[in-house]
Design a protein around this motif. Structure first.
Motif: not given
Length: 183
Positions: A56-60, A70-75, A85-93
């Motif tokens: 689900m994190a990957a889909v988001d 539409w947004h970044h993880f930290f806007d 922040s998107d790169g860090l979320l992508h790494t975590a997922e």
């Protein structure tokens, strides 16, 4: 006198019930007992919940952060920080997916996977991530919103409603899996 000052170690006592009966003459030797593999329902559910949350994190990340933009993880900072922040979320997922699939493969290798519990865990992970993002990230921490410059009510209802549907279906599957395992 032997010169050995160590105390004598007593011989282990083996109960008579643990001593195997001798085989009758001419009879085949008994097969050694091979323990049945233990199915691990709780672990199957937890492992697949990790995979579900990561999916689900990957889909988001892919759909809402990159394709739709539409947004970044930290806007709440510059666009560069949002991209970081998107790169860090992508790494975590990705780490979640790798960890989840390694653990899943281990369950399969040991014949310990409980498929019904795994399906329930996957849906619970999908819905759990979605609801956490919708409530904690969007509303409580205000890290980002689904969209900007629009009325958010319908977006929030769809976002969190989809999460609740996934969680409800996962909970129903978990209850069914538990009942089936008991019978």
């Amino acid at each position: 006198m032997t010169g050995d000052s160590r105390p004598a170690v007593p011989e282990p006592v083996v109960p008579e019930s643990a001593v195997p009966e001798p085989a009758a003459p001419g009879a085949a030797a008994p097969e050694p007992a091979v323990p049945e593999p233990a199915v691990l329902p709780g672990r199957s559910m937890a492992v697949c919940a990790v995979i579900g949350a990561a999916v689900m994190a990957a889909v988001d990340e892919i759909v809402f952060h990159q394709v739709l933009g539409w947004h970044h993880f930290f806007d709440r900072s510059t666009p560069a920080v949002g991209l970081l922040s998107d790169g860090l979320l992508h790494t975590a997922e990705l780490l979640g997916l790798v960890l989840g699939f390694v653990l899943y493969a281990d369950l399969r290798r040991r014949h310990a996977l409980a498929p019904a519990h795994a399906r329930a865990g996957l849906l619970l992970g999908l819905g759990g991530f979605q609801l956490f993002d919708g409530i904690v990230d969007h509303k409580l921490l205000r890290l980002h919103q689904i969209r900007y410059g629009v009325d958010l009510l319908i977006y929030d209802l769809v976002w969190n409603g989809a999460a609740l549907v996934l969680l409800a279906v996962g909970a129903v599957l978990a209850v069914r899996a538990r009942r089936r395992a008991r019978s």
